[in-house]
Structures are given as structure tokens and as C-alpha cells.
Enzyme design. Structure first.
Site, PDB file in Angstrom:
ATOM      1  N   GLU A 296      10.523   0.681   9.936  1.00 53.77           N
ATOM      2  CA  GLU A 296      11.479   1.748   9.643  1.00 53.77           C
ATOM      3  C   GLU A 296      10.789   3.040  10.051  1.00 53.77           C
ATOM      4  OE1 GLU A 296      14.826   1.558   9.070  1.00 53.77           O
ATOM      5  OE2 GLU A 296      14.357   0.358   7.308  1.00 53.77           O
TER       6      GLU A 296
ATOM      7  N   LYS B 257       0.838  -1.197   0.000  1.00 51.99           N
ATOM      8  CA  LYS B 257       0.000   0.000   0.000  1.00 51.99           C
ATOM      9  C   LYS B 257       0.876   1.252   0.000  1.00 51.99           C
ATOM     10  CE  LYS B 257      -1.836   2.458   3.401  1.00 51.99           C
ATOM     11  NZ  LYS B 257      -1.725   3.830   2.875  1.00 51.99           N
TER      12      LYS B 257
ATOM     13  N   GLU C 114      10.211  14.571  16.099  1.00 56.71           N
ATOM     14  CA  GLU C 114      10.460  14.653  14.668  1.00 56.71           C
ATOM     15  C   GLU C 114       9.490  15.646  14.020  1.00 56.71           C
ATOM     16  OE1 GLU C 114       9.578  11.107  12.318  1.00 56.71           O
ATOM     17  OE2 GLU C 114      11.452  11.464  11.238  1.00 56.71           O
TER      18      GLU C 114
ATOM     19  N   CYS D 109      13.289  10.696   7.101  1.00 57.12           N
ATOM     20  CA  CYS D 109      13.279  10.161   8.460  1.00 57.12           C
ATOM     21  C   CYS D 109      14.664  10.278   9.104  1.00 57.12           C
ATOM     22  CB  CYS D 109      12.801   8.721   8.469  1.00 57.12           C
ATOM     23  SG  CYS D 109      13.562   7.725   7.198  1.00 57.12           S
TER      24      CYS D 109
END
Lengths: 499, 288
Positions: free
Chosen positions: A278, A204, A409, A312
């Protein structure tokens, strides 16, 4: 921070401000979109066919640089996922896992080559749908996609050499969920090793960036990959949850936020499903006083403003030795003023559009949080396009370790700056977040690189460089940045059971 | 000469290189195979566990920073110490129902297991690390690095060999750990702690608690400063789910080894080490 007050500009002088614009003006250099075709809408790719979604629902995707609708994707619901998993299971049992490993590899080689042939088309589409500068999708994303398939293609018939003393076996049907920051590259990171190891997949793509994945589905058909080996289903979080919770999926691979990663790990609790995650990061770049400062400044620019900071492993925290802090920050500010922010399809653009309205709001929220926490903010003066989602490259100074903008983040073009005196202090600060994906260190002293590198708790250490990727190089995090590695020999482990 | 009245050993726990009693003051009774009381063992509390994690965390950087050769030497030293105290281990094992031969075999296997992993400390890096031929002008290599603080449940049914098989690969790879000993047979684990304590293993590298899994399991899985959890006995499906859920709160690595025969071939291999390793990849430019 001291102010430098040069008024004369001489680009080669180490002390001058950088000034490109008054010497040469940039003319617009837009990449043409004439040769790419975007359909009105896209269906689901299941069992080698493009099929309508069972509930008949579609959702639209916008070009974030204009805010205008680009196309529509089908929303996959439970029935569709079930169909996709059945087709992947059938392909796994009947065909793919039984195929000569060499032949599996040849399909992957074929995909790699066809991607190279159509590289320009994929690059343009990636920039249109996701807002990343064409320079990056053309020179980084798409070449790495092809390289990744090429690399893992070669592994298909050599797996026994990767696991000394063990016999690797495919896991089965893999459910794979990928993010919107490197749409096709993340697809490659997922599909290439999975197929090389003899698994079949239901993938997806992210709901804001599904275009290149659907184009890839067309390519899969062209390449003659057996039906059901690769299934691509579009949709948002709910569709992802249907994949995660499907009983006949053997392994989940996810790239995305730590928040969602934890939800996935939790959803899989008590099952035998394998998973690899991840997740997010908050990379630090440690700059020592003996570092090559100009190179470091270029490195910092690339670390945080590459792909609008939607990375990331972005170097989103600068930790600079006190003695050179003023100098580094001044040079950084000067360099930032030369960044071209704007149309992703323009070949001169350095920083493109924020991927979605949602993310645009998130980044702005963090800027507000930072200011409320007492940070000083510095932004480029550049003009932003009137439409679309753009944010000026930003520095936050006067921040402390416990600030949310230092700990969390942001996933945007926002760099926080802290200083240090001793190496131990730098290491402590770098390691002091829940994340552990990537960090950088800049110094001219080799022994220092190895010492600092050994103390940094992250899956990647970039020394005197940053944000470099290669299919042979394992990538993945410590701590809350995830479980498992992607890329390289080590990346195979996520897709085999060892007997 | 009057008959010597045997001095009974007080079995305490092993935390941070010391042998404290549980802070809770609680105990549970340990019986031999003839249902005779042989000891009062500490019934560890959540606070004991948290203290142990703190010790393990403070010991981590130093232990992970030891060179591989040194870690191998220390693991070998543990085996030496165990050999010299084999009588005590064998006595404790026969007390809980091992035959003399079985007890001897268990100690032999435990010593061999330590040697096995002692030998791996300076080799797994070579087998599982890599130099990666990236297509740009960089030197790129991947090393194994310890995951951090590991919490583990030693198997109930194999109180010595099982415990050693759990602890050795974890510490061989530079991790530190907190282990809950076999609940019904905790005594050998404390004797093993005494061996560790005389083997140059720095305090805090291995911490051993005795107590009830039922009470402690969720704390093991939920502690935010624990990086990995190893379970060796298959828990009830309810507890299994609960542990996984708690582990997800800090993306804890779950290592599940439901091994019933610790003598089996697949009860030892270097993948037990790599289960508790992170791959760290370093890049550096190449140029003048």
C-alpha cells in the site's frame, strides 16, 4: 486570480470572507492526559511476553508538537526478529490455524470491544506520539480501528463465501510493516484480516509512532489471545529489512512510501513469498463548474489538510475548471484562514503537528522546490506554536504538470492548483502521475461522475466527498500506488491461498 | 495439368493490428518434428517489443471502454473464426509432432476456452464486484477495472491452447497485451493472430511477437509502461529473480502460473481474469 474586497463580514453571505475569530474567540480546550500512562520505556512483544531486545538497544520517540522526548522503544535486531518469527510459526502450526474459525473470530470481537472501552486512552496517545489533532484520533482513527476488528472478526468463519469456487487457506506467518500517519489504524488494517484468515503475525510499527502499538500489545494480552499469534517488534528501517528478508515468513504486507515499497518488492525477487503493498499517492480533485462550490471547498480542505496532509490518498492536486477557478481559489483561501493550527491535544485544532523533524524538513524542501519551479505560494497567516514541528496550510498555484511538486508525493499540507477546460483534459491531468491511489470528482451531474469515475485510474474514487474510510470499503492503488487491497471482502485475498 | 507448387506462408508478427516483419530484419529457423525447415520466423527485437507496447497502450482505453457484452461477442467471434480455420491449426500442430487426435483435441480445447472466457466478460463483475455497506451516509461500490497493458510469455510446450489460455482472460477483462509466442513452435501463434485480425478485435489489443525469451525477457519485465507481467514456464532461479527485480521498478504485478497441463481443471477459472484486475471503489454521499 481576482481579489475580493469585502470589508463587511456577515458569515451567512455567500460572498463574504469567513470570519469566526472576531465573533467568538476560541478558548484553549485541551484534552486531558491525566488518565493515560506512558512508561519510561517499552520492550518487544514476543510470544505473549514483553522481552528485552537482544542487543539491549533502545531509541527514543518525541512528541512532535513539543519536540520533547516521550518514551523509549526497544530496537529489534536479527535475533529478536528470528525469535518473533519462531513464536509466530509455533502459534500458527500448533494452534491458531487449527482453532475453530468461530473462536478466531471471537478473539477479534474481543479485541474490538476492548479497543472501544479504551478508546479515549488510545486517542490521546495517538495524538501525543504522532501529532494528529485529537478530534481526528478521537473521531476517525480509533473508531475505525475498532470497526475494522469488528468487521473482520465476522469473516473468520465465513471465508468460503468470499471466494466462489475455491477453498481459502491461511498463508502462514505474515510480516507486517506499517507507517506513521495512522499508526493504530494501519495496525488494525494489517492484523484484523490476517488473523481472521488464520495467519499469525510479526508486526513492526513505524519508529516515530510505536506507542499505540505497544499499548495494543498490552490489550492483546488482556484479551487472552494465544501467545505468539501477534508479535510486535519495534525498530527502524533495518528492523523492517530483517522482517522482509526472513526466510520463514510467508507473506509481507507493507504500507508506506513507493520508494520503500519498490525496495521490498525487489528484496522479495525470486522467492515464493506473497506480498501486498500500500504505497504513495498524488490524488487529484477535479472540480467542475457545475459543482456545489461551497461543499467542494470543504471537501478540498478535508482532502489535503486532514491529518496534516500525511495521508497517502490525500487530495494533493486540485484540478479546477477554468470558469470557476478564481472563485474556488478565493473561497479556499478564505476558508484556510479560519483553520486552527496548533496543539494536537486541543479539541479546536484542525491541523496538528508534522509527524517528525524528518518529515518537517521534507515538506519544507518541497516548498522550496515548488518556488524554484516558479510556483506562487499562499499560506495561512495563522500563528504557529513556538516549539514543535508545524507547517502552515499551503497552496501552490501557477504550477505545471511536469513540476516535481505536481508529480511527487509531498505528504504534507500542501495543495497544488491547476486548471482545465474540457473533461478530457482534466482526466489526462489527473491520471498523469506514476500513482493511482485515489482521486476525487465534484459535479452536480450524475452521469458525469460515472464517466469521469470510469476513466480515473485509481483504486478509490471519491465523488462529491473525499477522504472517507470504512472497514467494508476496499482501499488500495493502481500503478505505483501498490499491489492488492485492504478492507472489505476484497481485502481478504491478501491473506489466503486459494486452492 | 501441371502439379501445383504450394505457396508457402510467410509468418510475420502481429503488432497494432498489422503484420510487420521485425524491424531488426532478423529471423530464426523453425523446424517440424522431422527436423525439416518449415518457416523462417521473425526474431523480435527490443524495439519491436517497445512498438508493441505502444500499440497496446493506445488500444487500452478504447478496449477497456467497450461494454462487457461487446467484449464477450468479440471473444465469441474469435472462437468462430478459429473453428472455421481449424484445419490450418491442426496441420500446423501435426507438423510439430501432435497426432491427428491430439491436434484436434488441442483446437477443440482452445475454441472451448475462448467460449468459456467470452461468457465470463459480463459476469465476473457481478461475482467479484461488491456494494459495500459503509457506516456513513454514502453509497459505496467496488468494480473490477483492467490493470492495463500486460506483457506475457506463452508456454513453450503448449503453443496453441497455452497461448489462448493466456490471452483470453487478459483481454476478457479489458486489458491489452503483448505476448511472446512459444519459442520453438511459433507458427500457430501467427495463425491465431490472423484469426484475431478477422474477429473484430481492435488492432493493438493483442500483439504477438516471435523470438527468443532469453533476449526479450528482461525488456518485458523492465518496461515502465507495462502494468503486469505473466509468466507461464518456470524460469531459472536466476532469471526469476531478475524478472521480479525489474518488475519492482514500476511496481509491476507479477502473475506466475507454472502450469504444465493446460487441459487440467485449474487451467481455467475466473481468477485468471481477476489476476489482471484492479478493484476500484467509488463513494458518493446519500442525501437530499
Amino acid at each position: 486570480m481576482s481579489e475580493t474586497t469585502e470589508t463587511t463580514y456577515k458569515p451567512t453571505s455567500p460572498n463574504s470572507k469567513l470570519d469566526f475569530a472576531s465573533v467568538w474567540e476560541y478558548d484553549p480546550a485541551p484534552e486531558s492526559t491525566d488518565h493515560v500512562e506512558v512508561k519510561e520505556k517499552y520492550e518487544l512483544f514476543i510470544d505473549g511476553k514483553f522481552v528485552k531486545p537482544s542487543k539491549g538497544r533502545y531509541f527514543s520517540t518525541t512528541n512532535p508538537a513539543t519536540g520533547k522526548k516521550l518514551t523509549e522503544f526497544a530496537e529489534a535486531t536479527q535475533k529478536d526478529i528470528d525469535k518473533a518469527v519462531k513464536s509466530a510459526r509455533k502459534a500458527f502450526e500448533g494452534e491458531w490455524s487449527e482453532l475453530a474459525p468461530k473462536t478466531r473470530g471471537k478473539y477479534l470481537f474481543r479485541i474490538a470491544r476492548m479497543l472501544q472501552e479504551r478508546a479515549r486512552e488510545f486517542a490521546v496517545l495517538e495524538s501525543m506520539d504522532g501529532g494528529k489533532p485529537i478530534r481526528e484520533s478521537r473521531d476517525v482513527d480509533i473508531p475505525l480501528v475498532a470497526a475494522h476488528f469488528f468487521y473482520y472478526a465476522g469473516w473468520a468463519d465465513k471465508l468460503e463465501y468470499a471466494f466462489p469456487g475455491k477453498t481459502p487457506e491461511p498463508i502462514g506467518v505474515c510480516g507486517q510493516i506499517i507507517p506513521w500517519n495512522f499508526p493504530l489504524l494501519m495496525l488494525a488494517w494489517k492484523i484484523a484480516p490476517a488473523l481472521a484468515c488464520g495467519n499469525t503475525v510479526v508486526l513492526k510499527p513505524a519508529e516515530t509512532t510505536s506507542l499505540t502499538a505497544m499499548k495494543f500489545a498490552e490489550l492483546v494480552k488482556d484479551a487472552g489471545v494465544p501467545d505468539g499469534v501477534i508479535n510486535i517488534v519495534t525498530g527502524a528501517g533495518q528492523t523492517g529489512a530483517e522482517i522482509v528478508n526472513h526466510k520463514d515468513i510467508d507473506k509481507i504486507a507493507f504500507t508506506g512510501s513507493t520508494r520503500v515499497g519498490k525496495i521490498i518488492q525487489q528484496s522479495l525477487a525470486g522467492t515464493d513469498k506473497r506480498y501486498s503493498l500500500e504505497l504513495g499517492g498524488k490524488g487529484a480533485m477535479i472540480i467542475f463548474e457545475d459543482a456545489p462550490i461551497d461543499q467542494a471547498v470543504e471537501g478540498i480542505i478535508n482532502a489535503i489538510f486532514f491529518n496534516q496532509g500525511h495521508v497517502c490518498c490525500a487530495g494533493s492536486r486540485l484540478i479546477v475548471q477554468e470558469s470557476v477557478a478564481d472563485k474556488v481559489v478565493q473561497k479556499l483561501k478564505d476558508r484556510m484562514q479560519t483553520l486552527v493550527v496548533g496543539d494536537p491535544l486541543d479539541k479546536n485544532t484542525d491541523v496538528g503537528a508534522i509527524n517528525s523533524e524528518n518529515q518537517f524538513n521534507t515538506v519544507n524542501k518541497y516548498l522550496e522546490i515548488g518556488i524554484n519551479e516558479g510556483a506562487d505560494i499562499y499560506q495561512c497567516d495563522c500563528e504557529l506554536p513556538a516549539d514543535g514541528y508545524f507547517i502552515r496550510p499551503t497552496l501552490l498555484t501557477n504550477v505545471s504538470q511536469s513540476n516535481r511538486v505536481v508529480q511527487e508525493e509531498i505528504f504534507g499540507p500542501v495543495l497544488t492548483i491547476q486548471t482545465f477546460r474540457t473533461a478530457d483534459e482534466a482526466i489526462t491531468k489527473a491520471n498523469n502521475t506514476p500513482y493511482g491511489l485515489a482521486n476525487g470528482v465534484w459535479t452536480d451531474k450524475g452521469s458525469k461522475i460515472f464517466k469521469i469515475g470510469s476513466k480515473l485510474r485509481s483504486g478509490v474514487v471519491w465523488a462529491n466527498t473525499y477522504n472517507k474510510f470504512d472497514p467494508t470499503s476496499p482501499f488500495g492503488g493502481y500503478k505505483e500506488s501498490g499491489v492488492g487491497r485492504e478492507g472489505g471482502l476484497q481485502g481478504l485475498s491478501a491473506y489466503v491461498n486459494l486452492k | 495439368m501441371s502439379e501445383h507448387l504450394e505457396i508457402l506462408k510467410t509468418y510475420k508478427m502481429y503488432i497494432g493490428g498489422a503484420f510487420p516483419r521485425t524491424e531488426s530484419g532478423r529471423f530464426y529457423k523453425v523446424f517440424n518434428n522431422e527436423d525439416e525447415l518449415i518457416a523462417n520466423a521473425c526474431l523480435a527485437s527490443r524495439k519491436d517489443f517497445r512498438n508493441a507496447v505502444e500499440s497496446a497502450r493506445s488500444a487500452f482505453s478504447g478496449w477497456n471502454g467497450r461494454n462487457a457484452y461487446n467484449r464477450g461477442q468479440i471473444l465469441y467471434r474469435i472462437a468462430e473464426m478459429m473453428e472455421s480455420r481449424r484445419n490450418e491449426f491442426e496441420k500446423e500442430l501435426t507438423a510439430i509432432g501432435f497426432t491427428t487426435n491430439e491436434a484436434r483435441a488441442d483446437v477443440n480445447a482452445s475454441i472451448d476456452r475462448l467460449i468459456y472466457y467470452a461468457g465470463w466478460t459480463d459476469k465476473y463483475q457481478q461475482v467479484f464486484g461488491s456494494v459495500n455497506p459503509v457506516a456513513s451516509s454514502h453509497f459505496n461500490f467496488s468494480l473490477m477495472d483492467a490493470t492495463g497493458v500486460v506483457a506475457a510469455f506463452a508456454p513453450d510446450a503448449s503453443p496453441l491452447l497455452g497461448l489462448v489460455s493466456v490471452v483470453a482472460p487478459i483481454i476478457a477483462g479489458g486489458n491489452t497485451c503483448v505476448v511472446l509466442a512459444s519459442e520453438p513452435y511459433p507458427l500457430v501463434s501467427i495463425t491465431f493472430a490472423e484469426v484475431l485480425n478477422s474477429s473484430d478485435v481492435p488492432g493493438g489489443v493483442v500483439n504477438i511477437l516471435t523470438g527468443k525469451k532469453e533476449e526479450l525477457a528482461e525488456h518485458f519485465a523492465g518496461h515502465m509502461d507495462v502494468n503486469a507481467l505473466m509468466i507461464t514456464d518456470k524460469p531459472s532461479s536466476e532469471l526469476h529473480k531478475k524478472l521480479d527485480e525489474l518488475a519492482s521498478e514500476n511496481v509491476k504485478r507479477m502473475v506466475k502460473k507454472f502450469i504444465t497441463d493446460w487441459y487440467a481443471k485449474d487451467a481455467q477459472d475466473p481468477y485468471f481474469i481477476t489476476d489482471f484486475q484492479e478493484t476500484k471503489t467509488t463513494w458518493h454521499p446519500v442525501g437530499f
